[in-house]
Design a protein around this motif. Structure first.
Motif: not given
Length: 349
Positions: A179, A319, A325
């Motif tokens: 992230e 993702k 993320d």
């Protein structure tokens, strides 16, 4: 250039042609994430209205391959809700009818159609994929395939649309991702005086990649929450009623072998109320959690709801495969009447 950076154009490498095709998204989520996508094979089961959105997103994102599995024939409703199915396809197999338009979205992706029934697929069929997404399936099929995927380290997703309501569930196992975070800096000692000296500061011009890990539970566990415990009772007050609506609709699908139909609205509405009482009683919660008017909003597939949920589902698969993320853990519910969505983490996870 890109091939050298990726160690060649072989397994996981990105060719110059692909770099040009995917330039915009490489700039968005990075070359390493694109390599992971490019090496991923995805199975999609069920080609109804929900599947008009997220397969398109995956194909355009540049996965290695997408297999569409569906044994049903194209109906009148499908021709109105599914833009991958061309005019004049009534009576054809839904997966095969969707193949040409899906492939035309991106010739670099290997798109296949499989007209067989998922219930006839052996366990080793699913192990060739990196992610599996089920729609239009019975509860027992969902649980079985999720268990296979969980055991084999395959990303599992499921979702469906019931009128104005939609849901998705993800089981990514022990999932690692990165992230992007804004760098935190502290004021240097002696530079500033006063009470603000020790305050941390966010430098919006600098970011850093933070590695994280999250563990998901299986669908069977998520659907079997014990609401009699004190912790669960406290959580019940803030749990979306959509979770209980999903339980009712999955039971209806199991009992009738189909979803509620507009042409049998009166009969199906009566049955839905009966199932609501049975299911919520078995879960140990009050039937008041799901007011009677829910039966007015769970028939057919609403195109706007398909678009919203399909976008979220496609985003979550991208993702998960790219490992970029934080993912939704583990349910996402969308209420088209209120126009809002909520993420719920339910089960022992």
């Amino acid at each position: 250039m890109v091939e050298q950076e990726g160690g060649g154009g072989g397994s996981g490498g990105i060719s110059e042609e692909e770099a040009a095709q995917y330039d915009r998204q490489i700039r968005l989520w990075g070359l390493e994430a694109q390599r992971r996508l490019r090496a991923s094979r995805v199975l999609l089961v069920g080609m109804k209205g929900l599947e008009q959105k997220w397969p398109k997103n995956l194909i355009l994102a540049g996965v290695k391959g997408l297999t569409m599995l569906d044994h049903q024939q194209v109906s009148q409703e499908d021709t109105r809700a599914q833009f991958l199915i061309p005019v004049g396809s009534l009576g054809r197999n839904r997966a095969e009818a969707s193949l040409e338009r899906a492939q035309n979205l991106n010739p670099m992706v290997d798109v296949k159609a499989d007209p067989e029934n998922i219930e006839n697929k052996a366990e080793d069929f699913f192990t060739q994929f990196d992610a599996v997404c089920l729609t239009c399936c019975s509860r027992c099929v969902l649980v079985r395939v999720d268990q296979i995927c969980h055991k084999s380290g395959i990303k599992f997703f499921t979702g469906d649309i019931f009128g104005y309501y939609g849901y998705m569930f993800a089981n990514l196992g022990a999932h690692e991702f990165v992230e992007e975070k804004t760098k935190v800096t502290k004021a240097s000692q002696g530079v500033e005086d006063g009470p603000d000296t020790k305050k941390v500061k966010l430098d919006s011009t600098e970011t850093t990649m933070v590695k994280k890990r999250v563990v998901f539970c299986q669908l069977k566990e998520a659907l079997a929450v014990d609401w009699s415990s004190e912790k669960a009772k406290a959580a019940l007050k803030r749990t979306a009623p959509d979770y209980f609506l999903l339980q009712v609709l999955l039971k209806f699908r199991t009992d009738k072998g189909r979803d509620p139909l507009p042409e049998s609205c009166a009969e199906d509405s009566e049955l839905l109320l009966k199932i609501r009482n049975e299911v919520l009683d078995s879960l140990g919660v009050s039937a008041d959690l799901l007011p009677d008017d829910f039966i007015s909003y769970c028939f057919s597939e609403m195109a706007p709801v398909c678009a919203v949920l399909g976008g979220v589902l496609g985003q979550e698969v991208v993702k998960a495969l790219s490992q970029r993320d934080p993912p939704h853990n583990n349910f996402f519910f969308f209420d088209g009447i209120k126009g809002n969505g909520v993420v719920e983490c339910l089960g022992p996870c």
